[in-house]
Design a protein around this motif. Structure first.
Motif, PDB file in Angstrom:
ATOM      1  N   GLN A  31       0.962  -1.298  -0.122  1.00 46.22           N
ATOM      2  CA  GLN A  31       0.124   0.072   0.100  1.00 46.22           C
ATOM      3  C   GLN A  31       0.871   1.438  -0.121  1.00 46.22           C
ATOM      4  OE1 GLN A  31      -2.882  -1.427  -1.118  1.00 46.22           O
ATOM      5  NE2 GLN A  31      -3.193   0.665  -0.697  1.00 46.22           N
ATOM      6  N   THR A  81      -7.908   6.032  -1.175  1.00 50.85           N
ATOM      7  CA  THR A  81      -7.791   4.737  -1.740  1.00 50.85           C
ATOM      8  C   THR A  81      -6.841   3.522  -1.285  1.00 50.85           C
ATOM      9  OG1 THR A  81      -6.065   5.482  -3.261  1.00 50.85           O
ATOM     10  CG2 THR A  81      -8.281   5.651  -3.922  1.00 50.85           C
ATOM     11  N   THR A  99      -8.568   1.617   1.783  1.00 52.97           N
ATOM     12  CA  THR A  99      -9.543   1.073   1.158  1.00 52.97           C
ATOM     13  C   THR A  99      -8.756  -0.174   0.642  1.00 52.97           C
ATOM     14  OG1 THR A  99     -11.210   2.585   0.543  1.00 52.97           O
ATOM     15  CG2 THR A  99     -11.337   0.437  -0.495  1.00 52.97           C
ATOM     16  N   GLY A 100      -7.906   0.035  -0.238  1.00 57.24           N
ATOM     17  CA  GLY A 100      -6.818  -1.115  -0.702  1.00 57.24           C
ATOM     18  C   GLY A 100      -6.110  -2.004   0.266  1.00 57.24           C
ATOM     19  N   LEU A 106      -7.432  -2.693   3.464  1.00 57.61           N
ATOM     20  CA  LEU A 106      -8.320  -3.607   3.735  1.00 57.61           C
ATOM     21  C   LEU A 106      -8.869  -4.604   2.799  1.00 57.61           C
ATOM     22  CD1 LEU A 106     -10.844  -1.052   5.808  1.00 57.61           C
ATOM     23  CD2 LEU A 106      -9.074  -2.596   6.882  1.00 57.61           C
ATOM     24  N   CYS A 107      -9.097  -4.355   1.713  1.00 55.28           N
ATOM     25  CA  CYS A 107      -9.289  -5.382   0.566  1.00 55.28           C
ATOM     26  C   CYS A 107      -8.082  -6.199   0.524  1.00 55.28           C
ATOM     27  CB  CYS A 107      -9.603  -4.567  -0.676  1.00 55.28           C
ATOM     28  SG  CYS A 107     -11.220  -3.864  -0.662  1.00 55.28           S
ATOM     29  N   TYR A 108      -6.872  -5.772   0.294  1.00 57.99           N
ATOM     30  CA  TYR A 108      -5.718  -6.879   0.324  1.00 57.99           C
ATOM     31  C   TYR A 108      -5.596  -7.738   1.434  1.00 57.99           C
ATOM     32  CZ  TYR A 108      -1.134  -8.354  -0.007  1.00 57.99           C
ATOM     33  OH  TYR A 108       0.336  -9.079  -0.272  1.00 57.99           O
ATOM     34  N   LEU A 116      -8.104  -8.879   3.517  1.00 53.30           N
ATOM     35  CA  LEU A 116      -9.187  -9.637   3.507  1.00 53.30           C
ATOM     36  C   LEU A 116      -8.954 -10.692   2.394  1.00 53.30           C
ATOM     37  CD1 LEU A 116     -12.002 -10.651   4.156  1.00 53.30           C
ATOM     38  CD2 LEU A 116     -12.882  -8.961   2.582  1.00 53.30           C
ATOM     39  N   HIS A 117      -8.475 -10.350   1.157  1.00 55.94           N
ATOM     40  CA  HIS A 117      -8.058 -11.001  -0.175  1.00 55.94           C
ATOM     41  C   HIS A 117      -7.191 -12.270   0.257  1.00 55.94           C
ATOM     42  CE1 HIS A 117      -5.851 -12.210  -3.678  1.00 55.94           C
ATOM     43  NE2 HIS A 117      -7.258 -12.191  -4.266  1.00 55.94           N
ATOM     44  N   GLU A 118      -6.124 -11.652   1.035  1.00 54.53           N
ATOM     45  CA  GLU A 118      -4.877 -12.888   1.553  1.00 54.53           C
ATOM     46  C   GLU A 118      -5.400 -13.845   2.326  1.00 54.53           C
ATOM     47  OE1 GLU A 118      -1.241 -13.044   0.712  1.00 54.53           O
ATOM     48  OE2 GLU A 118      -2.241 -12.203  -0.933  1.00 54.53           O
TER      49      GLU A 118
END
Length: 66
Positions: free
Chosen positions: A15, A43, A46-47, A49-51, A53-55
């Motif tokens: 990030q 951004t 947001t990125g 948190l999404c990363y 969660l994705h991992e």
């Protein structure tokens, strides 16, 4: 399995790179450091948190592991 600290460290380093590139691109488009910085921070948050969660979700997927 990967530790949560490792996942968080990877997410933060990724990030930071994203924050820099997004900030530079936003500045190039707007000409305003304030607008570019605000956009980059939103951004990046947001990125991040999404990363994470994705991992963590992919850790639960057994497909493709030896």
């Amino acid at each position: 399995m990967e530790t949560r600290l490792r996942t968080l460290s990877k997410a933060c380093s990724w990030q930071l790179l994203g924050l820099l590139t997004t900030g530079l691109l936003a500045y190039a488009l707007t000409g305003s450091f304030a607008e570019a910085g605000g956009f980059a921070l939103v951004t990046a948050g947001t990125g991040l948190l999404c990363y994470i969660l994705h991992e963590r979700l992919w850790l639960a997927v057994r497909w493709g592991r030896n």
